[in-house]
Design a protein around this motif. Structure first.
Motif, PDB file in Angstrom:
ATOM      1  N   VAL A   1      46.388  26.588  32.174  1.00  0.00           N
ATOM      2  CA  VAL A   1      45.553  27.685  31.679  1.00  0.00           C
ATOM      3  C   VAL A   1      45.828  28.950  32.484  1.00  0.00           C
ATOM      4  N   ARG A   2      45.362  30.100  31.939  1.00  0.00           N
ATOM      5  CA  ARG A   2      45.300  31.323  32.743  1.00  0.00           C
ATOM      6  C   ARG A   2      43.821  31.565  33.030  1.00  0.00           C
ATOM      7  N   SER A   3      43.395  32.822  33.086  1.00  0.00           N
ATOM      8  CA  SER A   3      41.984  33.041  33.448  1.00  0.00           C
ATOM      9  C   SER A   3      41.057  32.959  32.240  1.00  0.00           C
ATOM     10  N   GLY A   4      41.647  32.852  31.036  1.00  0.00           N
ATOM     11  CA  GLY A   4      40.829  32.926  29.837  1.00  0.00           C
ATOM     12  C   GLY A   4      40.226  31.605  29.384  1.00  0.00           C
TER      13      GLY A   4
ATOM     14  N   GLY B   1      46.896  22.990  35.896  1.00  0.00           N
ATOM     15  CA  GLY B   1      47.708  24.064  36.469  1.00  0.00           C
ATOM     16  C   GLY B   1      47.111  25.400  36.069  1.00  0.00           C
ATOM     17  N   ARG B   2      46.798  26.215  37.065  1.00  0.00           N
ATOM     18  CA  ARG B   2      46.283  27.554  36.795  1.00  0.00           C
ATOM     19  C   ARG B   2      47.460  28.499  36.945  1.00  0.00           C
ATOM     20  N   ALA B   3      47.927  29.067  35.825  1.00  0.00           N
ATOM     21  CA  ALA B   3      49.088  29.956  35.856  1.00  0.00           C
ATOM     22  C   ALA B   3      48.672  31.321  36.378  1.00  0.00           C
ATOM     23  N   GLY B   4      48.353  31.378  37.630  1.00  0.00           N
ATOM     24  CA  GLY B   4      47.887  32.595  38.277  1.00  0.00           C
ATOM     25  C   GLY B   4      47.201  32.207  39.575  1.00  0.00           C
ATOM     26  N   VAL B   5      46.475  33.148  40.167  1.00  0.00           N
ATOM     27  CA  VAL B   5      45.887  32.915  41.491  1.00  0.00           C
ATOM     28  C   VAL B   5      44.458  32.393  41.404  1.00  0.00           C
ATOM     29  N   GLY B   6      43.581  33.204  40.780  1.00  0.00           N
ATOM     30  CA  GLY B   6      42.141  32.911  40.810  1.00  0.00           C
ATOM     31  C   GLY B   6      41.828  31.597  40.121  1.00  0.00           C
ATOM     32  N   ILE B   7      41.110  30.724  40.813  1.00  0.00           N
ATOM     33  CA  ILE B   7      40.784  29.426  40.214  1.00  0.00           C
ATOM     34  C   ILE B   7      39.276  29.321  39.965  1.00  0.00           C
TER      35      ILE B   7
ATOM     36  N   ALA C   1      53.504  34.492  42.470  1.00  0.00           N
ATOM     37  CA  ALA C   1      54.377  35.228  41.543  1.00  0.00           C
ATOM     38  C   ALA C   1      53.757  36.501  40.978  1.00  0.00           C
ATOM     39  N   ASN C   2      52.426  36.614  40.972  1.00  0.00           N
ATOM     40  CA  ASN C   2      51.851  37.842  40.400  1.00  0.00           C
ATOM     41  C   ASN C   2      51.286  38.802  41.457  1.00  0.00           C
ATOM     42  N   THR C   3      51.561  38.526  42.721  1.00  0.00           N
ATOM     43  CA  THR C   3      51.008  39.352  43.804  1.00  0.00           C
ATOM     44  C   THR C   3      51.398  40.825  43.645  1.00  0.00           C
TER      45      THR C   3
ATOM     46  N   ALA D   1      40.239  42.368  41.355  1.00  0.00           N
ATOM     47  CA  ALA D   1      40.002  41.001  41.849  1.00  0.00           C
ATOM     48  C   ALA D   1      39.299  40.184  40.764  1.00  0.00           C
ATOM     49  N   ARG D   2      37.995  40.182  40.770  1.00  0.00           N
ATOM     50  CA  ARG D   2      37.207  39.522  39.737  1.00  0.00           C
ATOM     51  C   ARG D   2      35.960  40.351  39.483  1.00  0.00           C
ATOM     52  N   GLY D   3      35.547  40.433  38.218  1.00  0.00           N
ATOM     53  CA  GLY D   3      34.380  41.233  37.859  1.00  0.00           C
ATOM     54  C   GLY D   3      33.143  40.817  38.629  1.00  0.00           C
TER      55      GLY D   3
ATOM     56  N   PRO E   1      42.151  45.738  30.275  1.00  0.00           N
ATOM     57  CA  PRO E   1      41.707  44.382  29.929  1.00  0.00           C
ATOM     58  C   PRO E   1      42.404  43.282  30.735  1.00  0.00           C
ATOM     59  N   HIS E   2      42.076  43.189  32.017  1.00  0.00           N
ATOM     60  CA  HIS E   2      42.613  42.148  32.917  1.00  0.00           C
ATOM     61  C   HIS E   2      44.154  42.083  32.809  1.00  0.00           C
ATOM     62  N   LEU E   3      44.761  43.205  33.175  1.00  0.00           N
ATOM     63  CA  LEU E   3      46.220  43.315  33.046  1.00  0.00           C
ATOM     64  C   LEU E   3      46.960  43.188  34.375  1.00  0.00           C
TER      65      LEU E   3
HETATM   66  O1  LIG Z   1      44.004  35.375  39.196  1.00  0.00           O
HETATM   67  C1  LIG Z   1      45.007  35.803  38.663  1.00  0.00           C
HETATM   68  O2  LIG Z   1      46.142  35.344  38.880  1.00  0.00           O
HETATM   69  C2  LIG Z   1      44.897  36.977  37.760  1.00  0.00           C
HETATM   70  O3  LIG Z   1      43.595  37.309  37.535  1.00  0.00           O
HETATM   71  C3  LIG Z   1      45.683  36.850  36.519  1.00  0.00           C
HETATM   72  O4  LIG Z   1      44.974  36.180  35.515  1.00  0.00           O
HETATM   73  P1  LIG Z   1      45.707  35.918  34.142  1.00  0.00           P
HETATM   74  O5  LIG Z   1      46.636  34.795  34.372  1.00  0.00           O
HETATM   75  O6  LIG Z   1      44.637  35.543  33.185  1.00  0.00           O
HETATM   76  O7  LIG Z   1      46.413  37.160  33.773  1.00  0.00           O
END
Ligand SMILES: O=C(O)[C@H](O)COP(=O)(O)O
Ligand SMILES: NC(=O)c1ccc[n+]([C@@H]2O[C@H](COP(=O)([O-])OP(=O)(O)OC[C@H]3O[C@@H](n4cnc5c(N)ncnc54)[C@H](O)[C@@H]3O)[C@@H](O)[C@H]2O)c1
Length: 610
Positions: free
Chosen positions: A114-117, A136-142, A163-165, A297-299, A345-347
């Protein structure tokens, strides 16, 4: 050998800097592998075509290949990552699933990406019926994954932490510059036919103080870039190293100082219970009038209602926000519609490069985890570097077998409250990572007495849930620290044993083992020293030490064609009591075991599966 000096260490789960996945794969003990169960799901062949950001599930479907794990990709993932996944797994790309659809599908999946959605809550783990082994969280925030529920279900959570730093940092800088010069508002105004040069006078960045809250990967990349813009950069992060900050030319300050001195505040901490609504009315009240806020970061780290109040009161002159408490935010959100607020929008992670990188990073982590490797980016499991794993591999097998053996010696098997593990080693306590050993002993102790599936992820949780306390003690031996361990001892206190001779003088069921030529050996039962390789099954007999005993038992087993692999007798003194440990390749029948028990000199005996 000098007298052993006991030392007690408490072990916490820590993440190492790196791990070599390939080596780990070769060495990861099979008991720690994440099992892949029977699969019957249908997969989407059209997944290969990278579609629009959130597309409906692709129309074409193909039957999943039997024997391969199934990975459900619930949000858009870069093509290179999908290609990697497909080399190893059936890949089901189903984007935009409703929570009900996700729950319905998940019991057919071994892994979920998943991503953050996508919210991966307890309901998802419960609906998986135990099949889901990796998220697997395809990003950082879990923060969208219920880590406690994942751990309880023995499900590993991995993320793509690096990878998205740069993408996130660049987006932070884009928002900073865009906000300072009213780029978004001026663009909208000009497109609306206006030429409002006086309205959009901005503020300069050079010489201004930027406070970074959360000086981790993204925060420090933002700091580097802001230094390049001539800003004075300070940071608040209770866990950051002052040396790292100094190297970038950033001063670490208190939260109070960051709040009161900054012209710009950029947020880069994770959303946790501690950071939830960290910027609230109280924090805004401390800020310099006219401060500008950037949030990639996060809302949830901002109390959004408080931010609207601070904007209306002029405390906050402007805010530039990429993230929101609820995503997408309500169409009539006062914050989003505020004239001094710029939004995206969370870009933050959405660059071509970052998305390809994240896809590869998460695909490697997920396939690695499904292969049984200990993923470097695991969020809810201890990580053990490959070289440590290689060294410990035979001791890991020994640890599980000792746990399994000790629990089978408990009369009735239940009522276990505390298990004490002693590691005897010539290594300094901080030079021996016992987390794997502890997890495997826990597995060995719990699995024979319950239907629980225990792995590295949930070992501690499962023990705690069953009220079993696993304590660890170190004995520092003299000798070469080349071998990680001399012996491991497992003791179970306050229980009765079905083989009373296994109870040591201090009153606990005690078993001890060593690794000899790479093979685990049982070397002590209660007070009796034995030496039997821990393969197949084991018969323990306590007898009066007298000639002919080995022959008597051996011939009873021979009559039933049970092959004896090892025999060893440990005695207190000649012609007194002895314990005979007999390794057998096959399980003897009940009748054969009864015959052994009927041999006159045998006073106790027990059959144990290793
Ligand atoms: O935590 C993250 O990696 C970012 O917020 C990216 O989230 P996204 O994968 O939904 O773009
Ligand atoms: N907008 C996006 O698309 C996007 C992209 C990447 C990351 N992110 C968000 O940014 C966050 C940071 O990412 P990262 O890769 O830098 O993570 P990181 O773990 O490297 O850094 C986070 C830092 O926050 C610090 N921290 C924790 N609690 C804190 C507190 N109470 N006060 C101040 N600092 C605190 C940590 O010590 C750590 O140094 C992620 O958790 C994610 O939520 C968003």
């Amino acid at each position: 050998m000098a007298a052993p000096s006991p030392t007690t260490t408490h072990h916490r789960l820590l993440l190492p800097a790196s791990t070599h996945r390939r080596a780990a794969a070769a060495l990861a003990p099979s008991a720690l592998r994440l099992p892949i169960r029977a699969r019957t799901s249908r997969i989407c062949a059209a997944a290969a075509a990278p579609a629009a950001a959130t597309a409906s599930p692709p129309a074409t479907a193909a039957v999943a290949v039997e024997g391969k794990p199934t990975v459900l990709v619930a949000e858009k993932l870069g093509a290179a990552g999908l290609a990697l996944l497909r080399e190893f797994a059936n890949v089901d790309c189903s984007y935009g699933l409703s929570p009900e659809e996700l729950r319905a599908k998940i019991s057919l999946c071994d892994a979920l990406i998943v991503r953050s959605g996508t919210k991966v809550g307890r309901d998802v783990f419960e609906a998986s019926g135990g099949r889901l082994r990796v998220v697997g969280r395809a990003g950082v925030g879990i923060d969208n994954v219920d880590l406690a529920a994942a751990t309880e279900h023995g499900c590993l959570v991995v993320n793509a932490p690096t990878a998205n730093t740069v993408a996130a940092a660049e987006h932070g800088i884009a928002l900073l510059c865009g906000m300072a010069r009213n780029v978004a508002q001026a663009d909208a105004s000009l497109k609306a036919g206006k030429w409002a040069r006086n309205k959009y006078v901005g503020v300069s960045l050079v010489g201004k103080t930027l406070a970074i809250l959360g000086f981790g990967k993204v925060g420090s990349e933002v700091a580097r870039r802001a230094k390049g813009l001539g800003m004075h950069v300070i940071a608040h992060d209770p866990y950051a190293s002052a040396d790292r900050a100094r190297a970038i030319g950033v001063e670490l300050v208190s939260m109070e100082e960051a709040m009161t001195t900054a012209d710009f505040i950029s947020l880069h901490m994770p959303l946790t219970p501690a950071t939830d609504k960290m910027l609230n009315d109280e924090a805004f009240a401390k800020m310099k009038k006219g401060v500008r806020i950037i949030n990639v970061a996060r809302g949830g780290v901002i109390d959004e209602d408080a931010l609207v109040r601070a904007l209306d009161a002029g405390i906050v002159a402007q805010a530039a926000l990429d993230v929101f408490t609820k995503e997408p935010p309500a169409a009539d959100s006062k914050l989003v519609l505020h004239e001094n607020v710029t939004v995206t929008p969370h870009l933050g992670a959405s660059t071509v490069e970052a998305q390809e990188g994240v896809a590869i990073e998460i695909a490697e982590a997920v396939t690695g985890a499904l292969k049984g490797e200990l993923a470097a980016s695991a969020v809810n499991a201890p990580m053990v570097p490959a070289e440590v794993l290689s060294e410990l591999a035979p001791f890991v097998v020994l640890a599980e077998k000792l746990g399994r053996l000790a629990v089978q010696l408990v009369a009735g098997g239940g009522g276990i409250k505390s298990v004490k593990v002693t590691y005897a080693s010539a290594r300094a306590p901080d030079d021996l990572d016992t987390r794997l050993l502890r997890a495997m002993i826990t597995k060995g102790v719990i699995e024979p007495i319950s239907d629980a599936f225990v792995n590295l992820v949930n070992a501690d949780f499962t023990a705690k849930q069953r009220g079993i306390r696993i304590s660890e003690e170190r004995i520092l031996m003299d000798g070469s620290p080349e071998t990680p361990l001399d012996y491991i001892q497992v003791q179970i206190a306050h229980v009765e044993s079905k083989f009373p001779s296994a109870i040591s003088e201090s009153g606990e069921i005690t078993v001890e083992g060593k690794v000899k030529d790479g093979v685990p050996h049982l070397t002590k039962v209660g007070a009796f020293e034995v030496d039997v390789s821990m393969e197949g099954s084991l018969i323990l007999c306590r007898q009066v030490d007298q000639p002919g005993m080995i022959g008597s038992v051996g011939s009873v087993l021979g009559e039933e064609n049970v092959n004896v692999s090892f025999m060893s007798v440990g005695r207190i003194a000649p012609r007194k009591r002895a314990v005979m440990a007999i390794g057998v390749d096959e399980e003897p029948s009940k009748a054969t075991l009864t015959k052994i028990g009927e041999i006159p000199a045998i006073e106790e005996f027990v059959f144990l599966k290793l």
